[in-house]
Every structure is written in C-alpha cells, then in structure tokens.
Design a protein around this motif. Structure first.
Motif, PDB file in Angstrom:
ATOM      1  N   ALA A  22      -2.081   4.714  -7.580  1.00  0.00           N
ATOM      2  CA  ALA A  22      -3.554   4.432  -7.880  1.00  0.00           C
ATOM      3  C   ALA A  22      -3.691   2.803  -7.317  1.00  0.00           C
ATOM      4  N   PHE A  23      -2.640   2.067  -7.462  1.00  0.00           N
ATOM      5  CA  PHE A  23      -2.703   0.742  -6.989  1.00  0.00           C
ATOM      6  C   PHE A  23      -2.857   0.629  -5.395  1.00  0.00           C
ATOM      7  N   ALA A  24      -2.151   1.460  -4.794  1.00  0.00           N
ATOM      8  CA  ALA A  24      -2.189   1.704  -3.366  1.00  0.00           C
ATOM      9  C   ALA A  24      -3.824   2.059  -2.949  1.00  0.00           C
ATOM     10  N   ARG A  25      -4.440   3.022  -3.714  1.00  0.00           N
ATOM     11  CA  ARG A  25      -5.634   3.379  -3.366  1.00  0.00           C
ATOM     12  C   ARG A  25      -6.741   2.102  -3.604  1.00  0.00           C
ATOM     13  N   TRP A  26      -6.578   1.349  -4.564  1.00  0.00           N
ATOM     14  CA  TRP A  26      -7.335   0.224  -4.806  1.00  0.00           C
ATOM     15  C   TRP A  26      -7.087  -0.699  -3.687  1.00  0.00           C
ATOM     16  N   LEU A  27      -5.811  -1.047  -3.306  1.00  0.00           N
ATOM     17  CA  LEU A  27      -5.573  -1.975  -2.215  1.00  0.00           C
ATOM     18  C   LEU A  27      -6.272  -1.544  -0.990  1.00  0.00           C
ATOM     19  N   ASP A  28      -6.498  -0.156  -0.670  1.00  0.00           N
ATOM     20  CA  ASP A  28      -7.362   0.127   0.501  1.00  0.00           C
ATOM     21  C   ASP A  28      -6.884  -0.399   1.657  1.00  0.00           C
ATOM     22  N   GLY A  29      -5.463  -0.458   2.055  1.00  0.00           N
ATOM     23  CA  GLY A  29      -5.092  -0.943   3.322  1.00  0.00           C
ATOM     24  C   GLY A  29      -4.863  -2.474   3.214  1.00  0.00           C
ATOM     25  N   ARG A  30      -5.213  -3.291   2.336  1.00  0.00           N
ATOM     26  CA  ARG A  30      -4.982  -4.624   2.408  1.00  0.00           C
ATOM     27  C   ARG A  30      -3.556  -4.930   2.183  1.00  0.00           C
ATOM     28  N   ALA A  31      -2.900  -5.962   2.484  1.00  0.00           N
ATOM     29  CA  ALA A  31      -1.687  -6.577   2.255  1.00  0.00           C
ATOM     30  C   ALA A  31      -1.511  -6.874   1.052  1.00  0.00           C
TER      31      ALA A  31
ATOM     32  N   THR B  34      -2.530  -8.754  -6.548  1.00  0.00           N
ATOM     33  CA  THR B  34      -1.817  -8.204  -7.749  1.00  0.00           C
ATOM     34  C   THR B  34      -2.368  -8.801  -8.971  1.00  0.00           C
ATOM     35  N   SER B  35      -2.739 -10.088  -8.896  1.00  0.00           N
ATOM     36  CA  SER B  35      -3.432 -10.791 -10.180  1.00  0.00           C
ATOM     37  C   SER B  35      -4.984  -9.847 -10.419  1.00  0.00           C
ATOM     38  N   GLU B  36      -5.527  -9.819  -9.357  1.00  0.00           N
ATOM     39  CA  GLU B  36      -6.787  -9.085  -9.251  1.00  0.00           C
ATOM     40  C   GLU B  36      -6.878  -7.700  -9.841  1.00  0.00           C
ATOM     41  N   TRP B  37      -5.703  -6.750  -9.366  1.00  0.00           N
ATOM     42  CA  TRP B  37      -5.419  -5.636  -9.918  1.00  0.00           C
ATOM     43  C   TRP B  37      -5.400  -5.490 -11.484  1.00  0.00           C
ATOM     44  N   LYS B  38      -4.628  -6.627 -12.028  1.00  0.00           N
ATOM     45  CA  LYS B  38      -4.549  -6.612 -13.371  1.00  0.00           C
ATOM     46  C   LYS B  38      -5.797  -6.947 -14.099  1.00  0.00           C
ATOM     47  N   GLY B  39      -6.653  -7.704 -13.456  1.00  0.00           N
ATOM     48  CA  GLY B  39      -7.925  -7.895 -13.850  1.00  0.00           C
ATOM     49  C   GLY B  39      -8.614  -6.693 -13.962  1.00  0.00           C
ATOM     50  N   HIS B  40      -8.498  -5.905 -12.555  1.00  0.00           N
ATOM     51  CA  HIS B  40      -9.427  -4.539 -12.544  1.00  0.00           C
ATOM     52  C   HIS B  40      -8.954  -3.704 -13.701  1.00  0.00           C
ATOM     53  N   LEU B  41      -7.726  -3.633 -14.297  1.00  0.00           N
ATOM     54  CA  LEU B  41      -7.252  -2.774 -15.140  1.00  0.00           C
ATOM     55  C   LEU B  41      -7.938  -2.868 -16.424  1.00  0.00           C
TER      56      LEU B  41
ATOM     57  N   MET C 174       1.240   0.037 -16.705  1.00  0.00           N
ATOM     58  CA  MET C 174       0.786  -0.131 -15.194  1.00  0.00           C
ATOM     59  C   MET C 174       1.256  -1.152 -14.434  1.00  0.00           C
ATOM     60  N   LEU C 175       1.234  -2.391 -15.075  1.00  0.00           N
ATOM     61  CA  LEU C 175       1.886  -3.603 -14.495  1.00  0.00           C
ATOM     62  C   LEU C 175       3.463  -3.336 -14.573  1.00  0.00           C
ATOM     63  N   SER C 176       4.134  -2.832 -15.497  1.00  0.00           N
ATOM     64  CA  SER C 176       5.596  -2.805 -15.270  1.00  0.00           C
ATOM     65  C   SER C 176       5.868  -1.785 -14.019  1.00  0.00           C
ATOM     66  N   ALA C 177       5.102  -0.769 -13.785  1.00  0.00           N
ATOM     67  CA  ALA C 177       5.377   0.016 -12.502  1.00  0.00           C
ATOM     68  C   ALA C 177       5.097  -0.956 -11.240  1.00  0.00           C
ATOM     69  N   LEU C 178       4.004  -1.873 -11.378  1.00  0.00           N
ATOM     70  CA  LEU C 178       3.742  -2.577 -10.276  1.00  0.00           C
ATOM     71  C   LEU C 178       4.866  -3.511  -9.906  1.00  0.00           C
ATOM     72  N   ASN C 179       5.438  -4.210 -11.016  1.00  0.00           N
ATOM     73  CA  ASN C 179       6.361  -5.369 -10.922  1.00  0.00           C
ATOM     74  C   ASN C 179       7.736  -4.526 -10.604  1.00  0.00           C
ATOM     75  N   SER C 180       8.165  -3.376 -10.859  1.00  0.00           N
ATOM     76  CA  SER C 180       9.176  -2.638 -10.254  1.00  0.00           C
ATOM     77  C   SER C 180       9.091  -2.467  -8.879  1.00  0.00           C
ATOM     78  N   LEU C 181       7.870  -1.958  -8.344  1.00  0.00           N
ATOM     79  CA  LEU C 181       7.718  -1.870  -6.817  1.00  0.00           C
ATOM     80  C   LEU C 181       7.862  -3.356  -6.109  1.00  0.00           C
ATOM     81  N   LEU C 182       7.288  -4.234  -6.550  1.00  0.00           N
ATOM     82  CA  LEU C 182       7.392  -5.661  -5.905  1.00  0.00           C
ATOM     83  C   LEU C 182       9.011  -6.077  -6.084  1.00  0.00           C
ATOM     84  N   GLU C 183       9.500  -5.635  -6.897  1.00  0.00           N
ATOM     85  CA  GLU C 183      11.029  -6.104  -7.074  1.00  0.00           C
ATOM     86  C   GLU C 183      11.826  -5.492  -5.772  1.00  0.00           C
ATOM     87  N   PHE C 184      11.357  -3.976  -5.730  1.00  0.00           N
ATOM     88  CA  PHE C 184      12.074  -3.199  -4.649  1.00  0.00           C
ATOM     89  C   PHE C 184      11.695  -3.727  -3.078  1.00  0.00           C
ATOM     90  N   LEU C 185      10.356  -4.095  -3.189  1.00  0.00           N
ATOM     91  CA  LEU C 185       9.956  -4.622  -1.712  1.00  0.00           C
ATOM     92  C   LEU C 185      10.200  -6.141  -1.615  1.00  0.00           C
TER      93      LEU C 185
END
Length: 281
Positions: A37-46, A52-59, A72-83
């Motif tokens: 869902a986050f990837a679709r919202w990003l729509d190709g943006r880096a 990521t803060s804007e995504w939080k506001g979007h939710l 949902m933020l927990s999933a995002l933060n987990s991904l960011l740790e991985f990356l």
C-alpha cells in the motif's frame, strides 16, 4: 540523506527477510500488505523522510483507527530498517490506554452460548467444536493446527510459534469431544480441524464460517472473530482465578501489559463501577 526507490525486487527481498526472521505467516501477510500500500502511494517517488511523514499523515486523514495507523507504521519502520534508511523512520501515534471496550465489540458468554447452540442446530459440528476449542483454551487462530489427535489423547497441545514454545492443557470434556469428532471423521493422527479435502483449516475459512454463523445465531458480526473468542477466554479465566501472570503464560504473552489489554471491561460494566462510587449527591 539517502535517496531510495522502492522496487518489487526489494519488497520480495524484504519478504524473504521476514521469513528468515521467523515471523508468523499472518504477520508476514500483514506487513507485506501494508508495504505494498505504501509502494502504491509512493508511485515511483524515492523514499525520503518528508514522504514517510506524509504517509503517516495520509493514514490519519483516511480515518484509520490509531492502532491501525501504528500497525501500518510498524511495517514501514521495519522495511526502513531492512533498507538501511533508519533516518526515514516515523514516530508512532501516542495512544492513551483505553479504560473500557466498546459494547458493540464485546463478545459475552451469552453470545458464545448462542453461537454454540446455533452451530449444533444447523448440524455444523466442526464449526461448533472449533468455537468451543478456541473459547475453552484461548489459542490463537494460527494455533488451531496444533490441536491434533495426539494432543487430545495426551490432554495437552505443545505449541511452537513466534519463537516460543508453550503447552496448552485441554479440558477433559473437550478432549472427549475432539476424539469423538476425529474418530467420526476417520482422522487417526495429526490436526483435527480439516477441510473436506483433508487440508488444515485456514484462517480465512474459519473467519468466513464464523461470520456466516452470526446471522443465524442473532449475534452482531462485529463481535464474532477468532481473536474475540480468545478475549472471552481471558476474561472468564481472570474472573475465576485473578492471576494475571498465569493468564499471560496461558495466552503466550511475553509481557503482562499485553495481557492487561485483554482484561479491559465493557463500557456498561465501567459505567456501573462509576455509578457505584456515589459521588453524585
């Protein structure tokens, strides 16, 4: 600051990472659903901290419940740790502990009895026994496959999930019911709750069958889901023994704080407690 595109290959690599971390299947599905869902919202943006803060506001703007936003933020933060994009992580919403549960979500013992009676009247033996098994043991829906013929024979199920092993005792009456059902289904060993084709009964099918039972039982569908049966077990057990540490062990919780959430009273009960204070003269 790093500039990072989120690709399908990276999401696949993250999925493999979750698997190596021995996350449960349900957790993996939830995290990956939120990341997509986050990837679709990003729509190709880096990925950037601003986004990521804007995504939080979007939710928040989508009127998700605060607990859902944090999940949902927990999933995002987990991904960011991985990356290795820790600088892009976001803070969780601060949620004040709720003192009582919404009555519309409170599954009572009377509701539970109606579900069981209705399943029997409809000839839904497997579903009725499943409801009774979760209600009488407090197991998670993901732990249903551990209710085996061998477990029923020995009176206990050894559950190994989330890196933890615990033993669940089966009430004697439930043991007899499980063994009778297994014999009737010609199941000599292994998991008792199966589909007609012999496969393990899955989470989605259990969920769907419970919802289907509601309209015949006259119980609000919003009250009936596997985890609420676990809540009912926790409430009834605690009222019987008042031992929260023992309850935490039975439920497989690492923290008693998690167990406390299960013991939140209904709004009606909370109202009675407030009224009994006698502070309005």
């Amino acid at each position: 600051m790093k500039n990072h595109q989120l690709t399908q290959q990276q999401i696949q690599a993250y999925a493999h990472h979750l698997q190596m971390e021995e996350k449960s299947r349900a957790t993996m599905e939830k995290y990956l659903r939120d990341i997509r869902a986050f990837a679709r919202w990003l729509d190709g943006r880096a990925i950037r901290k601003e986004l990521t803060s804007e995504w939080k506001g979007h939710l928040i703007a989508q009127n998700y419940a605060p607990t859902t936003v944090n999940a949902m933020l927990s999933a995002l933060n987990s991904l960011l740790e991985f990356l290795d994009l820790r600088e892009c992580r976001v803070k969780f919403l601060k949620i004040q502990r709720c003192l009582f549960r919404d009555a519309d979500r409170e599954l009572t013992k009377e509701d539970y009895q109606r579900l069981l009676n209705t399943a029997r009247k409809l000839g839904r033996e497997r579903l009725g026994l499943l409801v009774e098994t979760i209600g009488a043991t407090g197991i998670r829906v993901s732990e249903v496959p551990y209710i085996t013929v061998e477990a029923a024979q020995h009176g206990k199920a050894v559950i190994a999930l989330k890196g933890k092993i615990r033993t669940i005792l089966l009430p004697e009456k439930l043991r007899r019911k499980l063994l009778r059902y297994a014999k009737k289904q010609k199941t000599a060993s292994g998991t008792i709750f199966r589909t007609k084709s012999g496969k393990e009964l899955g989470r989605r099918q259990i969920w769907a069958e419970l919802k289907g039972l509601c309209k015949y039982a006259g119980v609000e569908p919003g009250k009936v889901f596997p985890h609420n049966l676990r809540h009912l077990f926790a409430t009834v057990f605690y009222h019987a023994c008042r031992d929260i540490a023992k309850l935490a062990d039975l439920l497989g919780h690492s923290s008693i704080e998690t167990t406390r959430i299960y013991l939140i009273t209904s709004g009606t009960e909370h109202q009675r407690e407030i009224d009994r204070l006698g502070l309005v003269l």
